[in-house]
Motif scaffolding. Structure first.
Motif, PDB file in Angstrom:
ATOM      1  N   LEU A   7      -8.389   8.060  12.692  1.00  0.00           N
ATOM      2  CA  LEU A   7      -8.382   6.622  12.424  1.00  0.00           C
ATOM      3  C   LEU A   7      -8.783   6.392  10.976  1.00  0.00           C
ATOM      4  O   LEU A   7      -9.829   6.880  10.532  1.00  0.00           O
ATOM      5  N   GLU A   8      -7.948   5.661  10.249  1.00  0.00           N
ATOM      6  CA  GLU A   8      -8.272   5.278   8.874  1.00  0.00           C
ATOM      7  C   GLU A   8      -8.090   3.781   8.744  1.00  0.00           C
ATOM      8  O   GLU A   8      -7.066   3.239   9.161  1.00  0.00           O
ATOM      9  N   GLY A  14     -10.488   0.259  -1.105  1.00  0.00           N
ATOM     10  CA  GLY A  14     -10.484   1.685  -0.795  1.00  0.00           C
ATOM     11  C   GLY A  14     -10.601   1.936   0.697  1.00  0.00           C
ATOM     12  O   GLY A  14     -10.537   1.021   1.515  1.00  0.00           O
ATOM     13  N   ARG A  15     -10.806   3.210   1.044  1.00  0.00           N
ATOM     14  CA  ARG A  15     -10.933   3.592   2.448  1.00  0.00           C
ATOM     15  C   ARG A  15     -12.283   3.119   2.974  1.00  0.00           C
ATOM     16  O   ARG A  15     -13.331   3.510   2.486  1.00  0.00           O
ATOM     17  N   ALA A  16     -12.230   2.269   3.997  1.00  0.00           N
ATOM     18  CA  ALA A  16     -13.454   1.722   4.586  1.00  0.00           C
ATOM     19  C   ALA A  16     -13.962   2.593   5.731  1.00  0.00           C
ATOM     20  O   ALA A  16     -15.161   2.648   5.982  1.00  0.00           O
ATOM     21  N   LEU A  17     -13.048   3.268   6.428  1.00  0.00           N
ATOM     22  CA  LEU A  17     -13.445   4.082   7.570  1.00  0.00           C
ATOM     23  C   LEU A  17     -12.460   5.227   7.730  1.00  0.00           C
ATOM     24  O   LEU A  17     -11.247   5.039   7.592  1.00  0.00           O
ATOM     25  N   SER A  18     -12.992   6.387   8.023  1.00  0.00           N
ATOM     26  CA  SER A  18     -12.178   7.545   8.378  1.00  0.00           C
ATOM     27  C   SER A  18     -12.946   8.284   9.456  1.00  0.00           C
ATOM     28  O   SER A  18     -14.079   8.708   9.236  1.00  0.00           O
ATOM     29  N   TYR A  53     -13.283   1.655  18.783  1.00  0.00           N
ATOM     30  CA  TYR A  53     -12.839   3.043  18.887  1.00  0.00           C
ATOM     31  C   TYR A  53     -13.912   3.847  19.600  1.00  0.00           C
ATOM     32  O   TYR A  53     -15.106   3.555  19.523  1.00  0.00           O
ATOM     33  N   ARG A  54     -13.422   4.846  20.344  1.00  0.00           N
ATOM     34  CA  ARG A  54     -14.320   5.663  21.157  1.00  0.00           C
ATOM     35  C   ARG A  54     -14.324   7.084  20.633  1.00  0.00           C
ATOM     36  O   ARG A  54     -13.279   7.681  20.389  1.00  0.00           O
ATOM     37  N   GLN A  55     -15.532   7.614  20.469  1.00  0.00           N
ATOM     38  CA  GLN A  55     -15.752   9.018  20.117  1.00  0.00           C
ATOM     39  C   GLN A  55     -16.621   9.591  21.223  1.00  0.00           C
ATOM     40  O   GLN A  55     -17.813   9.300  21.290  1.00  0.00           O
ATOM     41  N   GLY A  56     -16.015  10.372  22.102  1.00  0.00           N
ATOM     42  CA  GLY A  56     -16.762  10.876  23.265  1.00  0.00           C
ATOM     43  C   GLY A  56     -17.106   9.719  24.183  1.00  0.00           C
ATOM     44  O   GLY A  56     -16.227   8.990  24.631  1.00  0.00           O
ATOM     45  N   THR A  57     -18.404   9.525  24.434  1.00  0.00           N
ATOM     46  CA  THR A  57     -18.836   8.420  25.294  1.00  0.00           C
ATOM     47  C   THR A  57     -19.312   7.214  24.496  1.00  0.00           C
ATOM     48  O   THR A  57     -19.672   6.194  25.077  1.00  0.00           O
ATOM     49  N   GLU A  58     -19.318   7.321  23.174  1.00  0.00           N
ATOM     50  CA  GLU A  58     -19.823   6.240  22.326  1.00  0.00           C
ATOM     51  C   GLU A  58     -18.668   5.377  21.796  1.00  0.00           C
ATOM     52  O   GLU A  58     -17.721   5.883  21.197  1.00  0.00           O
ATOM     53  N   LEU A  76      -3.809   6.828  13.252  1.00  0.00           N
ATOM     54  CA  LEU A  76      -3.663   5.377  13.197  1.00  0.00           C
ATOM     55  C   LEU A  76      -4.218   4.919  11.858  1.00  0.00           C
ATOM     56  O   LEU A  76      -5.375   5.189  11.550  1.00  0.00           O
ATOM     57  N   VAL A  77      -3.370   4.279  11.064  1.00  0.00           N
ATOM     58  CA  VAL A  77      -3.783   3.744   9.771  1.00  0.00           C
ATOM     59  C   VAL A  77      -3.733   2.235   9.868  1.00  0.00           C
ATOM     60  O   VAL A  77      -2.712   1.663  10.269  1.00  0.00           O
TER      61      VAL A  77
END
Length: 180
Positions: A7-8, A14-18, A53-58, A76-77
């Protein structure tokens, strides 16, 4: 098939999240959509709202402004003008800004919303329509920030606001012989 999505979120600054994530949900102009690994290619126009967005259970949420999203099987950009995380939001400042925007919108209540160009409106009406659109976009962004913070403002209703797809052409503009 990929087991993660890259996810970007990119803004003009500029890039806010990657992040490498398991699942993403984003707000499109036609409703929310979700992306899982292996997603078919997708291009969507985004409205101001919350991306989760989900990373594992978080699960993590952030606010984005209007923009575009391009999804594929493993990426996903999101291209947007605005981005905020909960920790960046000062609800007192946001509420103050929201009150100012609502005051400015109230001053424009006497200006017709119907397309000024269609009825031969003057440049003052057109300028007021543009100003209203800018203020509404700002109001939506501030409301998204407050929703992300956990203290959303009350819903706003504008019964005569233009929204959705363009109206179909009048019957007299549709060719009668079946050609396009």
């Amino acid at each position: 098939m990929a087991d993660k999505i890259q996810l970007e979120i990119v803004t003009p600054r500029g890039r806010a999240l990657s992040a490498s994530v398991d699942e993403v949900t984003a707000p499109s102009v036609n409703g929310e959509f979700g992306v899982l690994p292996g997603h078919l290619p997708l291009l969507a126009a985004l409205r101001t709202g919350l991306v989760s967005y989900r990373q594992g259970t978080e699960t993590t949420r952030c606010a984005v402004g209007a923009g575009f999203a391009e999804a594929g099987p493993d990426k996903l950009v999101i291209l947007t003008d605005e981005y905020a995380e909960r920790s960046q939001i000062d609800p007192v400042v946001v509420r103050k800004d929201l009150a100012e925007v609502e005051q400015q919108l109230a001053k424009l209540e006497g200006v017709a919303i119907v397309a000024a160009e269609a009825k031969g409106g003057d440049s003052g009406e057109i300028e007021a329509r543009v100003q209203r659109a800018v203020l509404i976009a700002r109001e939506n962004w501030l409301a998204a920030e407050l929703e992300l913070y956990g203290d959303p403002p009350p819903a706003t209703q504008r019964p005569f606001e233009e929204f959705g797809p363009a109206a179909p052409p009048p019957d007299d503009e549709i060719p009668q012989d079946g050609s396009h």
